[in-house]
Each structure stands twice: as C-alpha cells, then as structure tokens.
Design a protein around this motif. Structure first.
Motif, PDB file in Angstrom:
ATOM      1  N   GLY A  18      -5.517  -5.056  22.339  1.00 31.72           N
ATOM      2  CA  GLY A  18      -5.814  -3.952  23.238  1.00 31.72           C
ATOM      3  C   GLY A  18      -6.002  -2.609  22.585  1.00 31.72           C
ATOM      4  O   GLY A  18      -6.585  -1.713  23.181  1.00 31.72           O
ATOM      5  N   THR A  19      -5.493  -2.475  21.352  1.00 28.35           N
ATOM      6  CA  THR A  19      -5.572  -1.166  20.702  1.00 28.35           C
ATOM      7  C   THR A  19      -5.941  -1.301  19.237  1.00 28.35           C
ATOM      8  O   THR A  19      -5.819  -2.360  18.632  1.00 28.35           O
ATOM      9  CB  THR A  19      -4.223  -0.406  20.783  1.00 28.35           C
ATOM     10  N   THR A  20      -6.370  -0.180  18.680  1.00 27.96           N
ATOM     11  CA  THR A  20      -6.600  -0.057  17.249  1.00 27.96           C
ATOM     12  C   THR A  20      -5.666   1.034  16.762  1.00 27.96           C
ATOM     13  O   THR A  20      -5.779   2.189  17.180  1.00 27.96           O
ATOM     14  CB  THR A  20      -8.074   0.310  16.958  1.00 27.96           C
ATOM     15  N   GLY A  21      -4.713   0.642  15.922  1.00 25.56           N
ATOM     16  CA  GLY A  21      -3.733   1.587  15.390  1.00 25.56           C
ATOM     17  C   GLY A  21      -4.055   1.939  13.962  1.00 25.56           C
ATOM     18  O   GLY A  21      -4.600   1.129  13.207  1.00 25.56           O
ATOM     19  N   ILE A  22      -3.709   3.152  13.577  1.00 26.24           N
ATOM     20  CA  ILE A  22      -3.958   3.606  12.210  1.00 26.24           C
ATOM     21  C   ILE A  22      -2.731   4.331  11.686  1.00 26.24           C
ATOM     22  O   ILE A  22      -2.085   5.083  12.416  1.00 26.24           O
ATOM     23  CB  ILE A  22      -5.209   4.521  12.121  1.00 26.24           C
ATOM     24  N   SER A  23      -2.405   4.051  10.436  1.00 28.62           N
ATOM     25  CA  SER A  23      -1.398   4.813   9.700  1.00 28.62           C
ATOM     26  C   SER A  23      -2.042   5.264   8.405  1.00 28.62           C
ATOM     27  O   SER A  23      -2.671   4.465   7.704  1.00 28.62           O
ATOM     28  CB  SER A  23      -0.166   3.968   9.375  1.00 28.62           C
ATOM     29  N   ILE A  24      -1.892   6.549   8.101  1.00 26.30           N
ATOM     30  CA  ILE A  24      -2.361   7.082   6.828  1.00 26.30           C
ATOM     31  C   ILE A  24      -1.133   7.274   5.957  1.00 26.30           C
ATOM     32  O   ILE A  24      -0.146   7.892   6.378  1.00 26.30           O
ATOM     33  CB  ILE A  24      -3.141   8.397   7.007  1.00 26.30           C
ATOM     34  N   LEU A  25      -1.200   6.733   4.745  1.00 23.21           N
ATOM     35  CA  LEU A  25      -0.083   6.818   3.814  1.00 23.21           C
ATOM     36  C   LEU A  25      -0.462   7.630   2.585  1.00 23.21           C
ATOM     37  O   LEU A  25      -1.594   7.524   2.090  1.00 23.21           O
ATOM     38  CB  LEU A  25       0.358   5.417   3.372  1.00 23.21           C
ATOM     39  N   LYS A  26       0.484   8.403   2.113  1.00 22.28           N
ATOM     40  CA  LYS A  26       0.321   9.185   0.892  1.00 22.28           C
ATOM     41  C   LYS A  26       1.616   9.080   0.113  1.00 22.28           C
ATOM     42  O   LYS A  26       2.690   9.386   0.641  1.00 22.28           O
ATOM     43  CB  LYS A  26      -0.003  10.650   1.242  1.00 22.28           C
ATOM     44  N   ASP A  27       1.539   8.614  -1.127  1.00 23.69           N
ATOM     45  CA  ASP A  27       2.726   8.448  -1.976  1.00 23.69           C
ATOM     46  C   ASP A  27       3.811   7.631  -1.282  1.00 23.69           C
ATOM     47  O   ASP A  27       5.007   7.936  -1.378  1.00 23.69           O
ATOM     48  CB  ASP A  27       3.273   9.808  -2.428  1.00 23.69           C
ATOM     49  N   GLY A  28       3.411   6.600  -0.546  1.00 24.06           N
ATOM     50  CA  GLY A  28       4.356   5.701   0.102  1.00 24.06           C
ATOM     51  C   GLY A  28       4.939   6.203   1.411  1.00 24.06           C
ATOM     52  O   GLY A  28       5.739   5.520   2.036  1.00 24.06           O
ATOM     53  N   LYS A  29       4.536   7.378   1.852  1.00 24.97           N
ATOM     54  CA  LYS A  29       5.048   7.951   3.098  1.00 24.97           C
ATOM     55  C   LYS A  29       3.939   7.980   4.143  1.00 24.97           C
ATOM     56  O   LYS A  29       2.783   8.286   3.827  1.00 24.97           O
ATOM     57  CB  LYS A  29       5.547   9.389   2.876  1.00 24.97           C
ATOM     58  N   VAL A  30       4.310   7.694   5.379  1.00 20.39           N
ATOM     59  CA  VAL A  30       3.352   7.782   6.481  1.00 20.39           C
ATOM     60  C   VAL A  30       3.188   9.257   6.831  1.00 20.39           C
ATOM     61  O   VAL A  30       4.150   9.937   7.161  1.00 20.39           O
ATOM     62  CB  VAL A  30       3.843   6.998   7.711  1.00 20.39           C
ATOM     63  N   ILE A  72       0.833  -1.201   0.000  1.00 21.38           N
ATOM     64  CA  ILE A  72       0.000   0.000   0.000  1.00 21.38           C
ATOM     65  C   ILE A  72       0.870   1.255   0.000  1.00 21.38           C
ATOM     66  O   ILE A  72       1.792   1.377   0.803  1.00 21.38           O
ATOM     67  CB  ILE A  72      -0.914   0.004   1.238  1.00 21.38           C
ATOM     68  N   THR A  73       0.553   2.178  -0.894  1.00 18.63           N
ATOM     69  CA  THR A  73       1.252   3.465  -0.897  1.00 18.63           C
ATOM     70  C   THR A  73       0.315   4.609  -0.540  1.00 18.63           C
ATOM     71  O   THR A  73       0.772   5.677  -0.157  1.00 18.63           O
ATOM     72  CB  THR A  73       1.891   3.741  -2.271  1.00 18.63           C
ATOM     73  N   ASP A  74      -0.983   4.378  -0.699  1.00 24.00           N
ATOM     74  CA  ASP A  74      -1.979   5.406  -0.384  1.00 24.00           C
ATOM     75  C   ASP A  74      -3.162   4.757   0.318  1.00 24.00           C
ATOM     76  O   ASP A  74      -3.599   3.676  -0.069  1.00 24.00           O
ATOM     77  CB  ASP A  74      -2.468   6.100  -1.666  1.00 24.00           C
ATOM     78  N   GLY A  75      -3.677   5.438   1.327  1.00 22.82           N
ATOM     79  CA  GLY A  75      -4.831   4.926   2.062  1.00 22.82           C
ATOM     80  C   GLY A  75      -4.537   4.865   3.542  1.00 22.82           C
ATOM     81  O   GLY A  75      -3.535   5.388   4.021  1.00 22.82           O
TER      82      GLY A  75
END
Length: 187
Positions: free
Chosen positions: A62-74, A51-54
């Motif tokens: 115990g947790t819900t983690g999220i990373s948003i990526l744009k053009d391969g960068k967090v 994934i590079t975008d999304g």
C-alpha cells in the motif's frame, strides 16, 4: 518448530504518528509477545543490506517508504500511499478483471511481459516521489526492496526517473522481514 517465542520486533512505515506505532505494537502484544523493538521498514532493510549511506526504498503493498541514511544514521524518512496495490488496481482496470485476478496475474513471473508495461507508469510515479524526497540530500545510491519491486526492470525505471544508481537485491521481498527479525533486540 518446537520453539516458543516470548519477544518480538515489529516494523512501521516511516513517518507515521506515534499513536499508530502503539497500535502496531498492540497487535503484536495481543498474541502474547513482548515488543522489544519497533523499527521503520526501510531502516530494517538497510540493516540487512549493511547500508550506511544512501536511500532505502521499501515498496510495499500500500505504501512506498523511504529512509535516507548518512554515516549509518537515519536523517530522513517518509512514506507515500502508492505501492503494489496501486499496480494491481491499474492492471485490473486495463485487463477488465477483478482485483484478485489482477493480483494473481501480477505475481505470476510468466506474465511479466504483459504486466510490466501496464504498471510501469505507477513505478515511474513512485520514482518521481522518491526523487522529490531525496532532493537536497547527497544520495549516490537508491536500494529498492519489497515485493512490489520484484519486476526485472523495476530498478532501471527508478534509475532513469531519479538519475541515481538503483540497486535491487536478489530477493527483495525478504529483505525487510529479515531486517525486522535481526532487530529483535531490546532498545
């Protein structure tokens, strides 16, 4: 296996303080391995999925983690204290059984028709949290991973609550660990 390991990668929930990163590294080093990389869990998952975008949402115990990526960068990471443990607590309360028994029932695919309606509000809460985090970002797709998203209808609940197309890989439990292993390279 007959193979000796000397180096390891490890993963952290996104957005934790630097002191906690060192604590997690210390645990790995305590077994005699050199930590060569520390990556956040959703980013590890993104590397497996290509994934590079999304947004990648890792729903753990115990947790819900999220990373948003744009053009391969967090470009954004966050972690919230809600996950599979919260589902188990709700299920135990509903069924009037111990946490251990509820966990066993939750993990039994044959019990999904009993379990899912009970834990669905927890999943909706997770989706509401993710919706809040992605607000203001151009997120076209959410990828859900982690053992707690193994329910058949998990991604449809996320999609309905967030209004964003949601994809779950075939083996969501294995994605993040595989990503950690793939990122065992010196940084």
């Amino acid at each position: 296996m007959g193979v000796e390991f000397y180096e390891a990668a490890t993963a952290i929930p996104p957005g934790i303080i630097s002191g906690n990163v060192k604590v997690i590294s210390n645990v790995v080093e305590s077994v005699g391995l050199d930590v060569v990389n520390v990556i956040d869990e959703p980013t590890a998952a993104a590397s497996v999925l290509g994934i590079t975008d999304g947004a990648v949402v890792d729903v753990g115990g115990g947790t819900t983690g999220i990373s948003i990526l744009k053009d391969g960068k967090v470009i954004f990471t966050a972690d919230e204290p809600t996950g599979g443990t919260h589902m188990t607590l709700v299920l135990a309360g509903s069924l009037g059984c111990s946490f251990e028994e509820a966990e066993r029932i939750k993990k039994d695919p044959k019990q999904e028709m009993l379990v899912f309606p009970v834990v669905k509000p927890v999943i909706e809460k997770m989706a509401a949290i993710v919706a809040r985090f992605i607000e203001g970002y151009d997120v076209d797709v959410i990828y859900v991973v982690g053992g707690a998203c193994s329910f058949k209808k998990f991604e449809s609940v996320f999609e309905k609550e967030t209004g964003v197309k949601t994809i779950k890989p075939k083996e969501p439990l294995l994605v993040t660990p595989l990503g950690i292993a793939m990122n065992c390279n010196k940084q």
